[in-house]
Design an enzyme around this catalytic site. Structure first.
Site, PDB file in Angstrom:
ATOM      1  N   TYR A 117      -2.357  -1.381  10.290  1.00 26.56           N
ATOM      2  CA  TYR A 117      -2.299  -1.402   9.095  1.00 26.56           C
ATOM      3  C   TYR A 117      -1.157  -1.185   8.238  1.00 26.56           C
ATOM      4  O   TYR A 117      -0.451  -1.582   7.174  1.00 26.56           O
ATOM      5  CB  TYR A 117      -3.837  -0.862   8.292  1.00 26.56           C
ATOM      6  CG  TYR A 117      -3.928  -0.982   6.720  1.00 26.56           C
ATOM      7  CD1 TYR A 117      -4.436  -2.136   6.433  1.00 26.56           C
ATOM      8  CD2 TYR A 117      -3.145  -0.141   5.917  1.00 26.56           C
ATOM      9  CE1 TYR A 117      -4.731  -2.198   4.872  1.00 26.56           C
ATOM     10  CE2 TYR A 117      -3.433  -0.223   4.604  1.00 26.56           C
ATOM     11  CZ  TYR A 117      -4.149  -1.407   4.033  1.00 26.56           C
ATOM     12  OH  TYR A 117      -4.402  -1.606   2.555  1.00 26.56           O
ATOM     13  N   SER A 137       0.708  -1.222  -0.011  1.00 24.71           N
ATOM     14  CA  SER A 137       0.002   0.073   0.043  1.00 24.71           C
ATOM     15  C   SER A 137       0.928   1.268   0.126  1.00 24.71           C
ATOM     16  O   SER A 137       2.044   1.158   0.429  1.00 24.71           O
ATOM     17  CB  SER A 137      -0.771   0.000   1.398  1.00 24.71           C
ATOM     18  OG  SER A 137      -1.355   1.136   1.435  1.00 24.71           O
TER      19      SER A 137
END
Length: 254
Positions: free
Chosen positions: A152, A139
């Protein structure tokens, strides 16, 4: 990675980026196996998209990964691409351990142990194929943190370095390691993200990402243009400004 002629397993692809990528790869002439936890979604995908196979898998459960891998390899011995798509993203408040610890542990189990276990389940088989690919999914938040999602962010940073390291180890094999690096995309990964004007439309992301896979078959990272703002802040020397901009514009960062 060639864009067609593969047999591709994508655990975590019953919705969002995973499903959109599965459908696009299927349309490009690949045999695609969609993996997910919910049997009703798998049944719907199989019914609506003839030619796509499905398998139930919970990537937060080591036993489920082992069982799904055995099924996939028995049904598809020509499998040559694994995409470790499955992941969760949840907000956390680190002022109080009672509110974040369970979420943080679940995030690490799914987002870090899940891909590790998937690679462990398939790598020996992939090494027997003349041209194989492991595609990991990190990401932009691996490189620039969103305030609301510490675990995350950390899990995706771990996936980035895992990809870099495993690529080095498998350099003497037929297995390529490719890292897909999405920006914020309009999916249901977080509540409200589907309508976030700052997130990239899903169809635009998949079109650009697949175009990059096609035009750069030897790429180590698949970076759409939009993620480079986050990916290279530190290299450009404007990291602090990028962090501030991300957390000022994202509703989950406030």
């Amino acid at each position: 990675m060639d864009i067609s002629g593969n047999t591709v397993f994508i655990p975590g692809s019953t919705s969002g980026i995973g499903l959109a990528l599965a459908l696009e790869l299927h349309a490009r002439g690949n045999k695609v196996i969609v993996g997910g936890r919910r049997a009703e979604l798998l049944a719907r995908i199989a019914a609506e998209h003839p030619g796509i196979d499905t398998v139930r898998i919970d990537t937060g459960d080591a036993g489920s990964i082992a069982a799904a891998a055995a099924q996939v390899l028995a049904d598809h011995p020509d499998l040559n691409v694994l995409v470790t798509m499955a992941g969760i993203m949840r907000t956390e408040d680190w002022h109080d351990p009672a509110t974040f610890l369970a979420t943080a542990e679940a995030t690490v189990t799914t987002n870090v142990l899940g891909p590790i276990r998937l690679v462990a389940a398939f790598v020996e088989h992939l090494r027997t194929r003349p041209d194989a690919t492991i595609m990991t999914v990190s990401s932009g938040l691996a490189f620039t943190p969103l305030k609301a999602t510490p675990s995350y962010n950390a899990s995706k940073a771990a996936i980035h370095m895992l990809s870099e390291s495993v690529r080095l180890q498998l350099a003497d094999t037929s297995v390529k390691v490719v890292e897909l690096v999405p920006p914020s995309v309009r999916t249901a990964l977080l509540p409200g993200q589907e309508d976030n004007e700052h997130a990239m439309p899903l169809d635009e992301f998949v079109t650009e990402a697949v175009g990059l896979i096609e035009s750069r078959p030897d790429a180590k990272e698949i970076q759409v243009e939009r993620v480079k703002f986050l990916r290279y802040g530190e290299a450009r020397g404007d990291y602090d400004q990028v962090v501030a901009a991300l957390n000022d514009t994202d509703p989950h960062g406030k």
